[in-house]
Structures are given as structure tokens and as C-alpha cells.
Design a protein around this motif. Structure first.
Motif, short mmCIF file in Angstrom:
data_model
loop_
_atom_site.label_atom_id
_atom_site.label_comp_id
_atom_site.label_asym_id
_atom_site.label_seq_id
_atom_site.Cartn_x
_atom_site.Cartn_y
_atom_site.Cartn_z
N UNK A 143 0.52 19.79 -4.33
CA UNK A 143 1.71 18.94 -4.32
C UNK A 143 1.34 17.60 -3.70
N UNK A 144 1.64 16.53 -4.42
CA UNK A 144 1.47 15.17 -3.90
C UNK A 144 2.86 14.59 -3.73
N UNK A 145 3.15 14.06 -2.56
CA UNK A 145 4.50 13.56 -2.30
C UNK A 145 4.48 12.19 -1.64
N UNK A 146 5.45 11.39 -1.99
CA UNK A 146 5.74 10.13 -1.30
C UNK A 146 7.12 10.27 -0.67
N UNK A 147 7.65 9.17 -0.16
CA UNK A 147 9.00 9.22 0.41
C UNK A 147 10.07 9.29 -0.66
N UNK A 148 9.67 9.07 -1.94
CA UNK A 148 10.68 8.99 -3.00
C UNK A 148 10.53 10.06 -4.07
N UNK A 149 9.32 10.50 -4.37
CA UNK A 149 9.12 11.42 -5.49
C UNK A 149 7.88 12.25 -5.22
N UNK A 150 7.63 13.22 -6.10
CA UNK A 150 6.50 14.12 -5.89
C UNK A 150 5.88 14.52 -7.23
N UNK A 151 4.60 14.89 -7.16
CA UNK A 151 3.81 15.31 -8.32
C UNK A 151 3.30 16.72 -8.05
N UNK A 152 3.52 17.64 -9.01
CA UNK A 152 3.21 19.05 -8.81
C UNK A 152 2.16 19.52 -9.82
N UNK A 180 0.85 -1.19 0.00
CA UNK A 180 0.00 0.00 0.00
C UNK A 180 0.89 1.24 0.00
N UNK A 181 0.74 2.09 -0.99
CA UNK A 181 1.54 3.30 -1.11
C UNK A 181 0.71 4.49 -0.66
N UNK A 182 1.07 5.04 0.49
CA UNK A 182 0.34 6.19 1.02
C UNK A 182 1.07 7.47 0.64
N UNK A 183 0.31 8.47 0.24
CA UNK A 183 0.86 9.75 -0.19
C UNK A 183 0.26 10.86 0.66
N UNK A 214 2.70 26.40 2.23
CA UNK A 214 2.13 25.06 2.02
C UNK A 214 1.46 24.54 3.29
N UNK A 215 0.32 23.95 3.12
CA UNK A 215 -0.41 23.37 4.26
C UNK A 215 -0.86 21.95 3.91
N UNK A 216 -0.82 21.09 4.90
CA UNK A 216 -1.24 19.70 4.71
C UNK A 216 -2.75 19.63 4.51
N UNK A 217 -3.19 18.83 3.52
CA UNK A 217 -4.61 18.68 3.23
C UNK A 217 -5.13 17.32 3.67
N UNK A 250 11.03 13.81 -2.94
CA UNK A 250 9.85 14.24 -2.21
C UNK A 250 9.89 15.73 -1.93
N UNK A 251 8.81 16.26 -1.43
CA UNK A 251 8.74 17.67 -1.08
C UNK A 251 9.73 17.95 0.05
N UNK A 252 10.41 19.08 -0.04
CA UNK A 252 11.46 19.39 0.93
C UNK A 252 10.88 20.05 2.17
N UNK A 253 11.65 19.95 3.26
CA UNK A 253 11.22 20.57 4.52
C UNK A 253 11.15 22.08 4.40
N UNK A 254 11.98 22.65 3.52
CA UNK A 254 11.97 24.11 3.37
C UNK A 254 10.61 24.61 2.88
N UNK A 255 10.03 23.85 1.98
CA UNK A 255 8.72 24.25 1.44
C UNK A 255 7.65 24.16 2.52
N UNK A 256 7.77 23.18 3.39
CA UNK A 256 6.77 22.97 4.43
C UNK A 256 6.96 23.88 5.64
N UNK A 257 8.06 24.59 5.67
CA UNK A 257 8.34 25.48 6.80
C UNK A 257 7.28 26.57 6.88
N UNK A 258 6.82 26.90 8.10
CA UNK A 258 5.80 27.96 8.25
C UNK A 258 6.24 29.30 7.70
N UNK A 259 7.54 29.55 7.70
CA UNK A 259 8.05 30.83 7.21
C UNK A 259 8.30 30.84 5.70
N UNK A 260 8.04 29.69 5.04
CA UNK A 260 8.31 29.59 3.62
C UNK A 260 7.31 30.41 2.81
#
Length: 871
Positions: A14-23, A1-4, A51-54, A37-47
Motif C-alpha cells: 500500500x502506497x499512501x499520501x495525505x489524499x489518496x492511496x495505491x494498492x 515535493x510529494x512524499x509518500x 500492515x507494517x511501515x516499510x 489515504x490508508x485508514x488508521x484501522x488498517x494500521x492498527x496493531x490488532x488489525x
């Protein structure tokens, strides 16, 4: 099972897995992949990405556009369920819920909701229907490692290193158009094609069972719906210019043992020429839409494609359409196309299902199976057989059965299941798991088989008609009884309701997924309209009136019916014309409620303001001696027929009656709808009369007939009525508007009455004409019970249904019996002449197609080219 994980950024999804991402770029509407995958910099609150998790998701289905020049919508797999592990290595999943998000940058409020426009209202309605579709039908499947779009035989020689979406059969790659923007970029460098996930629409299940010697085996059933000419029942019939037919489904039955895998494939599809069923009648007659030559061009394309896809270039067409009545035009036209195509690669079989299986004798399908066996069709067709130890092909299926009825649902389900059972037994015997002289499957295997095929039929029916399949009790249990008849009535009525209230919206969802006919919105109008379909936009005044009438019906039922001792079988709004001196030319609104129970009927009259009941007359069944319907010379011009019920009082056998005219108000149990034309009102009034007679004959132990003829002018003798001064429970000013009502509560009941009409015509061809009223009654009794009640009380009334059906042939007067016999003889004579002509045509044209015509048990024509033993 591949969870994204799905994230929403300022200008991207942005859809991301542990290996790759779809934009998804929300400004340019472009799609691209990244190998990380999506980088931590993009997910940073100050970025700056913000970006917000859906949500967690399991895959990307594709994008759709519902309205021309409207929003683009992204569809993701929100929830899934693992159905099975195919061949012990491939995980198969079913989509159970979807997440739909707007691709575009849209105008949103502070809560993230889209600001409402006419476009958005309509799109929101369609998106809600789309979500409900995925949740209700549970019919979308996928695997990341197994090609579900291809049969075992087609996929055996495929290169397993090629991505699944490239090998997929385009017909059954359901979301192919929805992934088009992604597929266009597949050749780009570094593009990750793992995001392209084929999904099929249909049915899939797997069950393990034991054969007679205790050996384990695995049965797999897969149905694949063709995405071309996809649609719902009354909106999508026949063929298109490219040779694609409606409700085309390929069904594959796979048997796996320890060292062998065997597969057998059948297809179903609409009668392959241009036809439709326009109109709002319950069962409108089929209509041929184009000239024969235009249809034949499309017919050739369709048949040629089917032949090209078979190993042996052979096709067996089985038509289950009626040879008599409304459906006959389809049968005759189909035969004409077969004659003109004139190919030795075809075998054509007609089997009038309703004629052979009338009286619930569905086991008579064995007649068709015996023909297939006697003509060696099973043996010549064979099935796909692979030895897994040596990975070698032992046999290929060289031909295929193409089976159709009118809808390609209920009758087709029964016949396909019967053929599949025969093939399964042959398979088991071939591998030594069933004795050659064995009677068939053991109970354990038979129950599993029947359950899977019944579930398959229900799934296909939900996709095309919005309901479970009819006749499913026979497929599921091997028996046909009155409970199945009653269930079929409910299903039939629901289909009629969906046709007007649900199917247009669902058809637009079909079209959006396959990039066909986007709707256009007229923003200058207050309501929502489209060029592709009509939207529900009820008039507020009509809505209030319907709700008032509904409440009045409920009050009358409560007032008249003693629920402890009787069942309420129907309530109807009519015009009471019993007193000729008071007939009003201007009277078009209902002024009485006819309440029918299992022991009596009531005529409840009320004043024109709908505020109070003014009189009520009870008439027990024992006093009724005649029911007739027809034009009444005393009625106003251009009015409907009159239903007249004669009854006896104080031993006097003439002079007393109630008579009613119909209105444009049609009642489904306690729900109210509007009908338009006089013909439809007459049809509805006749249905009420048929129901009344049917209930009288069974519950009242009568032997009456509904006489359809012009009525004589006569006055009913005066009869006392019970006065009432009872205020109804709701007034015009108290009725809430439609917007505040729960429409869902009425949708379950909405299609009650017209199912009677459906069953009247259906069982007229399934049982003798004398017994048809009994079926009308039984069906109606079950369906007239409110949705929150059980049918227990009804079943007590019915008793031993099967014996009752056989013994319920109505003993009519001698003239009526002779009339019925003459009618049946006429039918047989016309059929005989018709098929004599067909046989002559086959002989004189030197037709190259094998034809097996079985219109009736006593009439069979077998034509084999270049064979002197034709009969």
C-alpha cells in the motif's frame, strides 16, 4: 515535493499520501487506487491487515518481471534530488535510489528474506544490478508538472489540462511498459491517474550565466533516451524490424532570456541497418548481419519516421565513421542505402573524424562547421523560438541533424557540442545579447556550456557503455592533451571489461524494463544459466589458478622493481623459449614473468608448481637493439608466435636474445583472464611487443620498430642469470575460493592491457603511423600504474607531452620510411578511386540526395542535385 509512505500488509503493498492511496494485491497481482489515504484501522496493531511501515518513498516507477514465470517486482523512488526549477515554475527531480520489492506472495523466512532458489539467485543478481544502475548512472528524471518527454516545440500546442502521461512521447516515456498494468485501468471510474508518473532516461541540467553585457540568461540541456531497442554497447547495435536503432538519443538545448525561449534539437543513433560486432577481440570488426534488401526495409522505416517528426520534412545525416579500415564497411553500406532511398528530403554528410582530427587536432571539427555554414544548413534548419511576453511562435526548427559514429558516443559528443555552441551563439545574437561581430561566448558562459555538454556526453556514455565518454576533455575544456589521452585509455579498458563481466546482466535489466526477452532458468543444473545471456559462473579450479598467478605477479613486481627510481609498466606471464634445447612440445603453462619498468626489463623464471622463483635476468634498455615477432620454426606445432628481444652484451651485437611464447593466460595489470584461440594469443603477444618498443623508444631514447615476420632458427648465446631460492608468498592449498574474495577490488584493474591494443589501433588513425607507438606507450604507462597510485610519476616521465608527440616521429631506416610512404599513398589512392566511383554513381543515377563527402582534407566531393557546380 510529494512524499509518500509504503506499507506492507499481509496480502497487499500500500502506497499512501495525505489524499489518496495505491494498492497492490499480492495474491491476484492486481493494482487499483483509492481516493482516500490508508485508514488508521488498517494500521492498527490488532488489525487483520497486519500492515507494517516499510519506507518513505517519492513515487512509483512500475513493475518488472526478470525471469519467465518468475517473480514480479515493484520499483519505487526511494531517494531523489531536485535538479532545477524549469522556467521558474516546474520542479525537476533526479532519481538517486530505488526500492525494489517482490509483488508476489513469496516464501519468506522469519526475517522476511526470500527463500533461495535458482530463480531467486538470478533475480537477486539482476535486482542488485538494477539498484546499482540507478545509483551509478544518475540518469532518470521526472517532473509532476512539466512534460520532459517532449521538446519545447512539440509541447507548445498541447492542452495543458491533459495529464502528462497521455501527452508524453512514447519513445522517451521510459517506464511506459513498466506502468502498463496501471495504464490499462486508466479509463476506470474513480481511477486516479496521478499515480502514472512518466520518467525519462538521459540527462538534464540547468545553469544561469551572464552574457557579454551582463544580462542574465538560462541554459538548459535535456537528453532523452529512446526506450525502443534499448541496450548496452556490444549487445545492442544497428536497427530492428520496426526501424528503431540502438543508442537513439534526442538532445535539446534550450536558451531562456527575460522575454524569449529558444530550443534546438539534435539526435544520435546507431548506423541504421542490421549489423553487429561479434567476437571477444578488443575491437572486433563490424559485421553486416542481413541482406541488403532486408536491411533496407528497416532503413526506410527509420528514415521515414525521422522525416515525419520534423516540421520541414528534412533530415541532415552526418556520419563520423572512418572511411578506411574496419569501420569502412559501415560507411559503404550506409551510402548504398542512401543511394537507394534517393530522396530530396535528405542531406548526407560523411566526415572522417579520425582522419581530420588526427594528432589530437580536434579543433579541425571546424571544417565540418564551416561546410554547414557555407551550405546554409544552420540558416535553413533554424530553431524553435517563442516570445514569452506574447506567447507566440517566432520560428520553428524545420530540420534536424542526425549524427552517428560507431558507438554514437565519443566522436558524436564532440561534434554535437561544436554544433550546439554555434547555435547558441546564433541565438544570443538574434536576441541582441551578443554582438554580431563578437568572437563568441565570454569565458564564464563558455565554461558553463562546455561543462554541461561534457556532463551530457558522460551520462549518455554511462548508460550505453558503462563508463564516462572518451574525448570528454576536449568537450569540457576546448583542449585536447595527453592527460585526456591517458584518461581515454582507462575508459576504453573499462568498456572492454564491462563487455564480458557486466554488460550481459545490465542488458537483461534493460530487457526487463521494456518487457523484452525474459530469462529462462534451467533449474536442473547446478549453476545458473539463461537463454538470453550467459551468466558468470567461474570454475573453482580456474579461479584458484588465476589467483595464484596473480599473487605470483605481485611477488615478482615487489622483488624486481625499485619504486623510488622507476615505474612498473607491465607484467606478463609467458613461456620462456630462449634455450632451444629445452623447448618442450608439451609446455602450455606459463613458466616465467616478464616485468617491464621504465628503465629495464626482468625475466623471472619459476618452477612449475608456482612455489618459488628459480632465476632472474635483468636487461637494461641501453643494451636492447632489436625486437621481432612472428612464427618460429623451432616452436612446437600449433603454438603461438614468438616474441624475440635481442640485446647486446660486452659489446657483442649479436647472438643474445630472450624469446617468449604466449599462453592462454592474459594479464590485465595484476589481474588474470583466460583467452582461447591462437589468433587471440598472437594478438596479445603482439600487444606486449608494441608496448615494449614504445617504452624503449621514449624512456630508453631508442628508435626501434617491432618487426613482424617469420623468425630464423637460432640459439641464444649463454648468459648468466641470478639464482633465486625464494618461496612465493602463497601456495595452491592456501588460496581462498572465489566466494570469499572481494571481486570489486580486481574489477577496477581488470581491463588494463587491452586498452593498449585499443589505443594502438585508435591512434594509428589519429596520428601518423610513426607516432602511433609513442601513444601506445604513453597510454600504457598511465594504465599500468596500480589503481591506488597516482599518475604523477608517469607525467614526470612524459614531460611536455604535446611537444613530445609532435617530435616523436620515429626516424626509421630508409626502407621502412619508403614502406610507410607507400602504404599511405596506397590508402590515398584507394580512397580516391572509391570516391571517384561514388561521384560517378551519384551523377549517373541522378540521385536526389545532397551529398557532402569529406573522407580526407585533400579529398572532398560535394554533390547537389540539378547543380552543374558539383565538384
Amino acid at each position: 515535493m510529494l512524499r509518500m509512505k509504503l506499507y506492507k500488509a499481509k496480502d497487499s503493498w500500500i502506497v499512501t499520501t495525505d489524499e489518496h492511496s495505491l494498492w497492490f494485491n499480492r495474491r491476484s497481482l492486481s493494482v487499483y487506487t483509492k481516493p482516500e489515504p490508508i485508514s488508521d484501522d488498517i494500521l492498527s496493531p490488532s488489525s487483520a491487515w497486519d500492515a507494517s511501515y516499510v519506507s518513505d518513498i517519492y513515487g512509483y516507477i512500475g513493475q518488472i518481471q526478470i525471469v519467465k514465470d518468475g517473480l514480479h517486482w515493484l520499483i519505487f523512488i526511494k531517494n531523489q534530488e531536485m535538479i532545477c526549477i524549469m522556467h521558474n515554475e516546474h520542479e525537476i527531480y533526479r532519481v538517486t535510489d530505488i526500492l525494489v520489492q517482490p509483488f508476489d506472495n513469496v516464501d519468506e523466512d522469519s526475517t522476511g528474506r526470500i527463500n533461495v532458489t535458482n530463480n531467486n539467485k538470478y533475480e537477486s543478481k539482476c535486482i542488485d544490478e538494477l539498484r546499482l544502475w540507478y545509483q551509478e548512472t544518475q540518469c532518470f528524471y521526472y517532473s509532476r508538472t512539466y512534460d520532459l518527454t517532449n521538446t519545447m516545440q512539440r509541447s507548445f500546442d498541447q492542452d495543458k489540462t491533459i495529464p502528462l502521461w497521455i501527452c508524453a512521447d512514447d519513445r522517451f516515456f521510459w517506464n511506459r511498459q513498466m506502468l502498463n498494468e496501471l495504464i490499462k485501468q486508466a479509463d476506470r471510474e474513480h481511477f486516479d491517474t496521478r499515480w502514472i508518473q512518466p520518467i525519462i532516461m538521459g540527462y538534464l541540467n540547468e545553469c544561469n550565466f551572464q552574457v557579454n553585457d551582463g544580462t542574465n540568461a538560462q541554459l538548459i540541456l535535456i537528453s532523452r533516451r529512446n526506450r525502443h531497442r534499448a541496450g548496452v554497447r556490444m549487445h545492442c547495435r544497428g536497427i530492428d524490424e520496426d526501424g528503431n536503432v540502438a543508442n537513439y538519443v534526442e538532445t535539446e538545448q534550450i536558451l531562456r532570456t527575460s522575454t524569449n525561449i529558444m530550443s534546438f534539437v539534435m539526435i544520435r543513433g546507431s548506423v541504421p541497418f542490421y549489423w553487429s560486432q561479434p567476437g571477444i577481440r578488443y575491437r572486433p570488426p563490424p559485421k553486416i548481419d542481413r541482406s541488403f534488401n532486408e536491411s533496407h526495409e528497416a532503413f526506410i522505416k527509420h528514415i521515414d519516421e525521422q522525416l515525419e517528426r520534423t516540421k520541414g520534412n528534412q533530415l541532415v545525416l552526418i556520419s563520423l565513421v572512418d572511411e578506411w579500415g574496419k569501420e569502412n564497411i559501415l560507411n559503404d553500406t550506409f551510402f548504398e542505402h542512401i543511394m537507394k532511398y534517393n530522396s530530396s528530403h535528405l542531406s548526407y554528410i560523411t566526415f572522417d573524424f579520425h582522419e581530420y582530427c588526427k594528432g589530437l587536432q580536434f579543433g579541425n571539427v571546424m571544417t565540418l562547421l564551416q561546410l554547414l555554414d557555407e551550405k546554409n544548413m544552420f540558416r535553413e534548419m533554424r530553431f524553435s523560438w517563442i516570445n514569452t511576453e506574447k506567447n507566440t511562435v517566432l520560428s520553428d526548427q524545420t530540420s534536424v541533424f542526425r549524427i552517428n559514429c560507431v558507438d554514437c558516443l565519443d566522436r558524436t559528443n564532440v561534434v554535437q557540442a561544436a554544433i550546439a555552441k554555434t547555435i547558441l551563439e546564433i541565438m544570443l545574437k538574434k536576441v541582441g545579447l551578443l554582438d554580431l561581430d563578437a568572437g563568441g561566448l565570454n569565458d564564464h558562459a563558455r565554461i558553463i556550456f562546455q561543462t554541461m555538454w561534457a556532463d551530457n556526453g558522460d551520462a549518455i556514455s554511462r548508460q550505453y557503455a558503462g563508463t564516462d565518454a572518451m574525448k570528454g576533455d576536449f568537450t569540457r575544456t576546448g583542449r585536447r592533451d595527453i592527460k585526456g589521452v591517458l584518461a581515454d585509455g582507462k575508459i576504453s579498458a573499462n568498456r572492454y571489461y564491462r563487455r564480458f563481466k557486466k554488460d550481459t546482466l545490465r542488458q537483461q535489466c534493460y530487457d526487463a524494463m521494456q518487457k523484452q526477452k525474459p530469462a529462462t532458468i534451467d533449474a536442473t543444473k547446478d549453476g545458473i544459466t539463461t537463454a538470453a545471456l550467459e551468466l558468470e559462473n567461474p570454475n573453482e579450479t580456474i579461479t584458484n589458478r588465476e589467483e595464484i598467478l596473480k599473487q605470483m605477479i605481485l611477488d615478482c613486481r615487489k622483488m624486481c622493481v625499485c619504486e623510488e627510481t622507476e615505474d612498473c609498466l607491465g607484467t606478463w606471464l609467458l613461456i620462456n623459449d630462449s634455450d632451444l634445447d629445452e623447448i618442450s612440445v608439451d609446455q602450455t603453462e606459463p613458466d616465467c614473468v616478464l616485468v617491464l619498468t621504465s628503465t629495464r626489463y626482468f625475466v623471472v623464471c619459476y618452477d612449475e608448481t608456482f612455489q618459488k622463483v628459480i632465476s632472474c635476468k635483468e636487461t637494461p634498455f641501453a643494451s636492447i637493439d632489436k625486437v621481432e615477432i612472428g612464427p618460429n620454426p623451432s616452436s612446437p606445432p600449433d603454438s603461438s608466435w614468438t616474441l624475440r628481444i635481442h640485446y647486446v652484451k660486452d659489446g657483442q651485437t649479436g647472438g643474445y636474445y630472450h624469446q617468449f611464447r604466449g599462453t592462454n593466460v592474459q594479464v590485465f595489470n595484476t589481474s588474470v583472464m583466460t583467452i582461447q584461440t591462437i589468433d587471440q594469443i598472437n594478438d596479445y603477444l603482439k600487444t606486449i611487443g608494441q608496448l615494449l618498443v614504445s617504452v624503449l623508444n621514449y624512456c630508453g631514447q631508442k628508435s626501434l620498430k617491432l618487426h613482424e615476420r617469420p623468425l630464423h632458427r637460432m640459439n641464444s648465446l649463454p648468459d648468466d642469470v641470478e639464482p633465486f631460492q625464494r618461496r612465493m608468498s602463497i601456495s595452491v592449498t592456501e588460496m581462498p575460493p572465489l566466494a570469499t574474495m572481494n571481486r570489486e577490488s580486481t574489477s577496477n584493474n581488470t581491463a588494463t592491457i587491452d586498452k593498449i591494443k585499443n589505443f594502438g589501433s585508435r591512434f594509428s588513425s589519429m596520428v601518423s603511423r610513426q607516432a602511433a607507438p609513442t601513444f601506445n606507450k604513453l597510454t600504457t604507462q598511465a594504465k599500468q600504474i596500480p589503481i591506488n597510485e597516482t599518475v604523477t610519476s608517469l607525467l614526470k616521465v612524459i614531460g611536455d607531452s604535446s611537444s613530445m608527440i609532435r617530435s616523436s616521429t620515429i626516424k626509421l631506416a630508409g626502407d621502412d620510411e619508403r614502406t610507410l610512404a607507400t602504404s599511405e599513398n596506397t590508402r590515398k589512392r584507394i580512397l580516391q578511386e572509391k570516391f571517384d566511383e561514388r561521384k560517378k554513381n551519384l551523377m549517373t543515377t541522378q540521385c536526389q540526395t545532397k551529398c557532402y563527402l569529406l573522407p580526407a582534407t585533400d579529398l572532398t566531393i560535394i554533390y547537389i542535385p540539378n547543380n552543374d557546380q558539383n565538384n
